[in-house]
Enzyme design. Structure first.
Site, short mmCIF file in Angstrom:
data_model
loop_
_atom_site.label_atom_id
_atom_site.label_comp_id
_atom_site.label_asym_id
_atom_site.label_seq_id
_atom_site.Cartn_x
_atom_site.Cartn_y
_atom_site.Cartn_z
N LYS A 1 30.62 14.69 28.85
CA LYS A 1 30.51 14.38 30.28
C LYS A 1 31.91 14.13 30.82
O LYS A 1 32.80 13.73 30.07
CB LYS A 1 29.65 13.11 30.48
N ASP B 1 27.49 18.08 38.46
CA ASP B 1 26.64 16.89 38.37
C ASP B 1 26.77 16.19 39.73
O ASP B 1 27.18 16.82 40.71
CB ASP B 1 27.10 16.01 37.20
P1 NAD Z 1 24.02 15.63 44.27
O1 NAD Z 1 25.36 15.05 44.50
O2 NAD Z 1 23.79 17.06 44.60
O3 NAD Z 1 22.91 14.77 45.05
C1 NAD Z 1 22.77 13.39 44.89
C2 NAD Z 1 21.78 12.85 45.92
O4 NAD Z 1 21.54 11.47 45.65
C3 NAD Z 1 22.29 12.93 47.36
O5 NAD Z 1 21.20 13.21 48.23
C4 NAD Z 1 22.83 11.53 47.62
O6 NAD Z 1 22.83 11.19 49.00
C5 NAD Z 1 21.81 10.72 46.84
N1 NAD Z 1 22.31 9.39 46.46
C6 NAD Z 1 23.52 9.08 45.95
N2 NAD Z 1 23.60 7.75 45.74
C7 NAD Z 1 22.41 7.23 46.12
C8 NAD Z 1 21.87 5.92 46.15
N3 NAD Z 1 22.59 4.87 45.73
N4 NAD Z 1 20.60 5.75 46.60
C9 NAD Z 1 19.87 6.80 47.03
N5 NAD Z 1 20.32 8.06 47.03
C10 NAD Z 1 21.57 8.27 46.58
O7 NAD Z 1 23.71 15.33 42.73
P2 NAD Z 1 22.67 16.08 41.79
O8 NAD Z 1 23.39 17.18 41.09
O9 NAD Z 1 21.42 16.35 42.54
O10 NAD Z 1 22.40 14.95 40.69
C11 NAD Z 1 21.47 13.91 40.90
C12 NAD Z 1 21.14 13.25 39.57
O11 NAD Z 1 20.59 14.24 38.69
C13 NAD Z 1 22.32 12.64 38.83
O12 NAD Z 1 21.88 11.48 38.15
C14 NAD Z 1 22.69 13.70 37.81
O13 NAD Z 1 23.32 13.17 36.67
C15 NAD Z 1 21.30 14.25 37.47
N6 NAD Z 1 21.31 15.61 36.92
C16 NAD Z 1 21.87 16.65 37.61
C17 NAD Z 1 21.81 17.93 37.08
C18 NAD Z 1 22.35 19.13 37.84
O14 NAD Z 1 22.13 20.25 37.37
N7 NAD Z 1 22.98 18.98 38.97
C19 NAD Z 1 21.22 18.15 35.82
C20 NAD Z 1 20.66 17.06 35.14
C21 NAD Z 1 20.70 15.80 35.71
#
Ligand code: NAD
Length: 419
Positions: free
Chosen positions: A109, A149
């Site tokens: 990571k 991420d």
């Molecule tokens: P992103 O940046 O595209 O979106 C994040 C979203 O969460 C946004 O809508 C943001 O406004 C919201 N957010 C941020 N902080 C917040 C809070 N304190 N309360 C409420 N909402 C909040 O990120 P993503 O890629 O969608 O990732 C989201 C989660 O999924 C993370 O935990 C990441 O580790 C996990 N994840 C992502 C992927 C991927 O392929 N992108 C894969 C596996 C896991």
């Protein structure tokens, strides 16, 4: 710039999960001990010339947890509270996730402690390129392959790939996944994590004697993962009654038209203010009645102090580490089915693996092929975890961790200890 912070809630959770799993698996103490530490961790400073003319220094990290099953794989996170402990915990989770799914990767990571929304596009590009230059010796197509991420996206990956490629004197698409299609990205990668969540929810609901039609869904986080999960669940006939992002949450008991909601977010930058919705606090969103709750934002959202007010029957963890161990116990006692992060959100790394394989072969698959292979891999993983949970009389998280940790431990066992 401050000293790197190693202590983090998420790392304590990840270690506690590992220790419990090791006990259940009866792991040899020496292998258990090796699994508790990252193989290597790099802390870098990332100076950026800001638009104001001042230079600001950000702190960045890249952690390789385990290289025993292959090159390492894991996302890059831009968020203000990123620290070394959190990145280490997330790298560890990636090791279990890749092993659980059967991908030939170890876990990694990366992160930079920055609020990406506070930077201009030029500043973000400079930050990304300088961070990439600083971790150059740590990444490569057969060494460690970053992906998007929280707070990063396709554009971030394109800048990383370009920076790496420039130092090699040739194009190296395999150094990152989640790239734009035109430079070697994969069809279906952007939707992969959300799509994987839908498969996981489908199987869990099916095992509980329900189909998706009419089930009420709440999604926290409306970024890459949350918005796609919401849209695809809605397309499957679910009613999306609540969604939230960092700026606020909204509610409509009759359900949202998710396409229109996406258009509103594209225009305004937030779900807040969507016409016909009731505004909610983010904490309240998690406690509203629904069948399926998808936390898809940040860690530690379901805790001891709110878990007893969660009214969903299925929690599908889109985010990494959204549930604390204390909340896990409360949800388990209340009969809530929690599909753990390392299973529910594995769609992203599965299609990243497809992208990497396609890039290495210079041969690209159709989107329909990606989708059907993703479905097959998710279905197999879900069935294995469900069957193990039934056999062991335990919850899905314990079963998923047992399977993931067992495989990594087996790698250490057969490879032995160098020198
Ligand atoms: P992103 O940046 O595209 O979106 C994040 C979203 O969460 C946004 O809508 C943001 O406004 C919201 N957010 C941020 N902080 C917040 C809070 N304190 N309360 C409420 N909402 C909040 O990120 P993503 O890629 O969608 O990732 C989201 C989660 O999924 C993370 O935990 C990441 O580790 C996990 N994840 C992502 C992927 C991927 O392929 N992108 C894969 C596996 C896991």
């Amino acid at each position: 710039m401050e000293k790197p912070e190693f202590d983090s809630h998420l790392l304590r959770t990840a270690l506690a999960q590992l220790d419990r799993t090791a006990l259940r698996l009866n792991l040899e103490p020496d292998i258990h001990e090796r699994l508790r530490y990252p193989r290597r961790a790099l802390v870098v400073s990332v100076p950026v010339l800001m638009d104001s003319g001042k230079t600001e220094v950000f702190q960045g990290y890249r952690v390789h947890h385990s290289t025993v099953l292959g090159p390492t794989k894991g996302g890059l996170r831009y968020a203000p509270d990123v620290n070394l402990g959190e990145v280490t915990a997330l790298a560890m989770l990636m090791s279990w996730k890749c092993a659980l799914i059967g991908l030939p990767y170890g876990g990694a990571k990366g992160g930079v402690s920055v609020d990406p929304h506070a930077l201009s596009r030029r500043e973000l590009e400079h930050l990304t390129r300088r961070y990439t230059a600083e971790i150059m010796l740590f990444i490569g197509p057969d060494l460690d392959i970053p992906a998007p991420d929280l707070g990063t996206d396709e554009q971030t990956m394109a800048w990383m790939m370009d920076t790496y490629s420039m130092t090699q004197g040739k194009s190296v698409p395999g150094v990152v996944t989640g790239k734009p299609l035109i430079v070697g990205g994969s069809a279906g990668r952007r939707e992969a994590t959300g799509r994987g969540i839908v498969y996981a929810v489908y199987h869990a609901a099916h095992r509980l004697g329900q189909n998706l039609q009419g089930l009420k869904v709440v999604v926290q986080g409306f970024g890459n993962v949350g918005s796609v999960a919401a849209r695809l669940l809605w397309r499957e006939g679910c009613v999306v009654v609540g969604v939230g992002d960092v700026r606020g949450a909204i509610w409509n008991p009759h359900g949202f038209d998710v396409r229109q909601l996406e258009a509103h977010v594209a225009e305004s930058g937030s779900v807040a203010g969507f016409p016909g919705s009731e505004p909610l606090g983010n904490a309240e969103l998690l406690e509203r009645p629904c069948d399926i709750l998808v936390p898809a934002a940040v860690g530690s959202q379901l805790r001891e102090d709110n878990a007893d007010r969660v009214r969903a029957t299925i929690v599908a963890e889109g985010a990494n580490g959204p549930t604390t161990p204390e909340a896990d116990a409360v949800l388990r006692d209340r009969g809530v089915t929690v599909i753990p992060d390392i299973l529910a959100n594995a769609g992203g790394v599965i299609v990243s693996y497809f992208e990497w394989v396609q890039g290495l072969q210079y041969y690209f698959w159709r989107e329909s092929e990606i989708v059907s292979r993703l479905q097959e891999v998710m279905t197999r993983a879900f069935s294995r975890v469900w069957a193990l949970a039934a056999k062991e009389g335990t919850d899905l998280r314990t079963a998923a961790l047992m399977e993931g940790v067992r495989r990594v431990a087996e790698g250490y066992r057969v490879r032995g200890l160098y020198p």
